[in-house]
Design a protein around this motif. Structure first.
Motif, PDB file in Angstrom:
ATOM      1  N   TYR B  35       1.016  -1.061   0.022  1.00  0.00           N
ATOM      2  CA  TYR B  35       0.361   0.170  -0.527  1.00  0.00           C
ATOM      3  C   TYR B  35       0.691   0.904  -0.147  1.00  0.00           C
ATOM      4  O   TYR B  35       2.121   1.552   0.582  1.00  0.00           O
ATOM      5  CB  TYR B  35      -1.213   0.142   1.305  1.00  0.00           C
ATOM      6  CG  TYR B  35      -2.002  -1.131   0.976  1.00  0.00           C
ATOM      7  CD1 TYR B  35      -2.091  -2.544   1.827  1.00  0.00           C
ATOM      8  CD2 TYR B  35      -2.543  -0.121   0.716  1.00  0.00           C
ATOM      9  CE1 TYR B  35      -2.922  -3.105   1.537  1.00  0.00           C
ATOM     10  CE2 TYR B  35      -4.410  -1.567   0.785  1.00  0.00           C
ATOM     11  CZ  TYR B  35      -4.509  -2.637   1.251  1.00  0.00           C
ATOM     12  OH  TYR B  35      -5.529  -3.640   1.491  1.00  0.00           O
ATOM     13  N   GLN B  37       0.659   5.280   1.099  1.00  0.00           N
ATOM     14  CA  GLN B  37      -0.172   6.473   2.156  1.00  0.00           C
ATOM     15  C   GLN B  37       0.117   7.809   1.973  1.00  0.00           C
ATOM     16  O   GLN B  37       1.194   7.708   2.236  1.00  0.00           O
ATOM     17  CB  GLN B  37       0.202   5.606   3.620  1.00  0.00           C
ATOM     18  CG  GLN B  37      -1.267   6.628   4.216  1.00  0.00           C
ATOM     19  CD  GLN B  37      -1.526   6.118   5.638  1.00  0.00           C
ATOM     20  OE1 GLN B  37      -0.395   5.502   6.285  1.00  0.00           O
ATOM     21  NE2 GLN B  37      -2.039   6.782   6.151  1.00  0.00           N
ATOM     22  N   GLY B  40      -2.210  12.448   5.501  1.00  0.00           N
ATOM     23  CA  GLY B  40      -3.206  12.765   6.024  1.00  0.00           C
ATOM     24  C   GLY B  40      -4.398  11.922   5.060  1.00  0.00           C
ATOM     25  O   GLY B  40      -5.995  12.284   4.731  1.00  0.00           O
ATOM     26  N   GLN B  41      -4.233  11.104   4.232  1.00  0.00           N
ATOM     27  CA  GLN B  41      -5.058  10.041   4.154  1.00  0.00           C
ATOM     28  C   GLN B  41      -4.754   8.460   4.282  1.00  0.00           C
ATOM     29  O   GLN B  41      -3.485   8.131   4.785  1.00  0.00           O
ATOM     30  CB  GLN B  41      -5.092  10.053   2.546  1.00  0.00           C
ATOM     31  CG  GLN B  41      -5.099  11.986   1.807  1.00  0.00           C
ATOM     32  CD  GLN B  41      -4.697  11.708  -0.084  1.00  0.00           C
ATOM     33  OE1 GLN B  41      -4.831  10.545  -0.629  1.00  0.00           O
ATOM     34  NE2 GLN B  41      -4.288  12.512  -0.549  1.00  0.00           N
ATOM     35  N   GLY B  42      -5.166   7.987   3.837  1.00  0.00           N
ATOM     36  CA  GLY B  42      -5.768   6.346   3.941  1.00  0.00           C
ATOM     37  C   GLY B  42      -4.220   5.813   2.941  1.00  0.00           C
ATOM     38  O   GLY B  42      -4.384   5.815   1.831  1.00  0.00           O
ATOM     39  N   PRO B  43      -4.731   4.315   3.020  1.00  0.00           N
ATOM     40  CA  PRO B  43      -3.766   3.394   2.570  1.00  0.00           C
ATOM     41  C   PRO B  43      -4.472   3.069   1.229  1.00  0.00           C
ATOM     42  O   PRO B  43      -5.454   3.046   1.058  1.00  0.00           O
ATOM     43  CB  PRO B  43      -3.505   2.789   3.362  1.00  0.00           C
ATOM     44  CG  PRO B  43      -3.871   3.000   4.867  1.00  0.00           C
ATOM     45  CD  PRO B  43      -4.746   3.746   4.102  1.00  0.00           C
ATOM     46  N   LEU B  45      -4.523   0.706  -2.145  1.00  0.00           N
ATOM     47  CA  LEU B  45      -3.172  -0.388  -2.724  1.00  0.00           C
ATOM     48  C   LEU B  45      -2.598  -0.060  -3.795  1.00  0.00           C
ATOM     49  O   LEU B  45      -3.045   0.028  -5.522  1.00  0.00           O
ATOM     50  CB  LEU B  45      -4.544  -1.975  -3.079  1.00  0.00           C
ATOM     51  CG  LEU B  45      -4.241  -2.299  -3.150  1.00  0.00           C
ATOM     52  CD1 LEU B  45      -3.055  -3.660  -2.333  1.00  0.00           C
ATOM     53  CD2 LEU B  45      -5.705  -3.692  -3.975  1.00  0.00           C
ATOM     54  N   GLN B  59      -3.438  -1.006 -10.063  1.00  0.00           N
ATOM     55  CA  GLN B  59      -3.451   0.530  -9.406  1.00  0.00           C
ATOM     56  C   GLN B  59      -1.769   0.314  -9.191  1.00  0.00           C
ATOM     57  O   GLN B  59      -1.138   2.089  -8.702  1.00  0.00           O
ATOM     58  CB  GLN B  59      -3.780   0.855  -7.662  1.00  0.00           C
ATOM     59  CG  GLN B  59      -5.986   0.155  -8.312  1.00  0.00           C
ATOM     60  CD  GLN B  59      -6.047   0.924  -7.088  1.00  0.00           C
ATOM     61  OE1 GLN B  59      -5.928   2.182  -6.289  1.00  0.00           O
ATOM     62  NE2 GLN B  59      -6.965  -0.057  -6.181  1.00  0.00           N
ATOM     63  N   LEU B  91       3.594   0.677   2.775  1.00  0.00           N
ATOM     64  CA  LEU B  91       2.860  -0.261   3.338  1.00  0.00           C
ATOM     65  C   LEU B  91       2.617  -1.569   3.114  1.00  0.00           C
ATOM     66  O   LEU B  91       2.198  -1.885   1.901  1.00  0.00           O
ATOM     67  CB  LEU B  91       1.566  -0.367   4.195  1.00  0.00           C
ATOM     68  CG  LEU B  91       1.984   1.864   5.545  1.00  0.00           C
ATOM     69  CD1 LEU B  91       0.477   2.261   5.704  1.00  0.00           C
ATOM     70  CD2 LEU B  91       2.178   1.345   6.133  1.00  0.00           C
ATOM     71  N   LEU B 105      -5.632  -8.241   8.126  1.00  0.00           N
ATOM     72  CA  LEU B 105      -4.319  -8.020   7.441  1.00  0.00           C
ATOM     73  C   LEU B 105      -3.573  -7.059   8.929  1.00  0.00           C
ATOM     74  O   LEU B 105      -4.094  -6.750   9.541  1.00  0.00           O
ATOM     75  CB  LEU B 105      -4.404  -6.063   6.215  1.00  0.00           C
ATOM     76  CG  LEU B 105      -4.888  -7.045   5.178  1.00  0.00           C
ATOM     77  CD1 LEU B 105      -6.190  -7.096   4.929  1.00  0.00           C
ATOM     78  CD2 LEU B 105      -4.190  -5.256   4.131  1.00  0.00           C
ATOM     79  N   PHE B 107       0.017  -5.395   8.945  1.00  0.00           N
ATOM     80  CA  PHE B 107       1.100  -4.523   8.338  1.00  0.00           C
ATOM     81  C   PHE B 107       2.359  -4.170   9.131  1.00  0.00           C
ATOM     82  O   PHE B 107       2.467  -4.097  10.473  1.00  0.00           O
ATOM     83  CB  PHE B 107       0.203  -2.711   8.707  1.00  0.00           C
ATOM     84  CG  PHE B 107      -1.125  -2.974   8.077  1.00  0.00           C
ATOM     85  CD1 PHE B 107      -1.812  -3.185   8.483  1.00  0.00           C
ATOM     86  CD2 PHE B 107      -0.899  -1.777   6.482  1.00  0.00           C
ATOM     87  CE1 PHE B 107      -3.193  -2.867   6.984  1.00  0.00           C
ATOM     88  CE2 PHE B 107      -1.543  -2.229   5.742  1.00  0.00           C
ATOM     89  CZ  PHE B 107      -2.927  -2.222   6.427  1.00  0.00           C
ATOM     90  N   SER B 109       5.366  -1.363  10.100  1.00  0.00           N
ATOM     91  CA  SER B 109       6.236  -0.174  10.145  1.00  0.00           C
ATOM     92  C   SER B 109       5.807   0.938   8.590  1.00  0.00           C
ATOM     93  O   SER B 109       5.770   2.373   9.128  1.00  0.00           O
ATOM     94  CB  SER B 109       7.010  -0.252  11.229  1.00  0.00           C
ATOM     95  OG  SER B 109       6.631  -0.769  12.733  1.00  0.00           O
TER      96      SER B 109
END
Lengths: 114, 116
Positions: B35, B37, B40-43, B45, B59, B91, B105, B107, B109
């Motif tokens: 992923y 990231q 300020g946004q979500g992960p 894919l 993607q 990630l 999932l 994850f 670090s």
């Protein structure tokens, strides 16, 4: 394609307050899965809960509870008696059975002040 | 039990340089994800592997990004050449399975990439 909206960008509360994080989703699939993840300052996302679309029972785990309502396409997360350690960014996510692509919302940054 | 291990933790490079990230998933996890990231946004894919097969890379910007998962265990994500807009946290995650009760999932670090 599926979509997850977390309208609350940031929330700040004082310790011991209850707080609810909102999550609204969009999907055309009848079978899907909803998730909440916590991302503390360390950066590692931590799994909190997984729900499938056929299970609308609300769930409680300690101070955490989740309210799943298909009628409003919402999967809200409530923290009761918040603590400073709850400070993190919380992500709601949706995975459709069709494509198995887990789509995350933008996240809500929760700050719990002592 | 060890979690998902990623390295390096931080990487700073100049634009047009190549960069590679490494991920070691949890033992026994057949599904591996990369992923990205943005701040300020979500992960989002990039690619998903089932064992050594990339089953979803729709993607992944294939002109400059590549990934591999040799022997169905460790995975490497490469960017060549890097652009300023590639600055993000990358990630890696792994899980036992997809679309089942095992779709939880785990994850790592992450690797924070800064392209100057």
């Amino acid at each position: 394609a599926q979509k997850v909206t977390q309208a609350q960008t940031e929330i700040s509360v004082v310790e011991k307050e209850d707080v609810t994080l909102d999550c609204v989703y969009e999907t055309r699939d009848t079978t899907y899965y909803l998730f909440w993840y916590k991302q503390p300052p360390s950066g590692e996302l931590v799994f909190l809960i997984r729900r499938n679309s056929f299970d609308e029972q609300n769930e409680i785990s300690g101070r955490y509870s989740w309210n799943f309502q298909k009628s409003t396409s919402s999967f809200n997360f409530t923290i009761t008696a918040s603590q400073v350690v709850d400070s993190a960014v919380y992500f709601c996510a949706l995975s459709e059975s069709i494509n198995n692509d887990m789509r995350f919302g933008a996240g809500t940054r929760l700050t719990v002040k002592p | 039990e060890a979690g998902v291990v990623q390295s390096p933790r931080y990487k700073i490079i100049e634009k047009k340089q190549p960069v590679a990230f490494w991920c070691n998933p949890i033992s026994g996890h057949n599904t591996l994800y990369w992923y990205r990231q943005n701040l300020g946004q979500g992960p989002e894919l990039l690619i998903r592997y089932e064992n050594e097969e990339a089953v979803d890379d729709s993607q992944l910007p294939k002109d400059r990004f590549s990934a591999e998962r040799l022997k169905g265990v460790d995975s490497t994500l490469k960017i060549q050449p890097a652009e300023l807009g590639d600055s993000a946290v990358y990630l890696c995650a792994s899980s036992l399975g997809v679309g089942t009760e095992y779709e939880k999932l785990f994850f790592g670090s992450g690797t924070q990439l800064s392209v100057l």
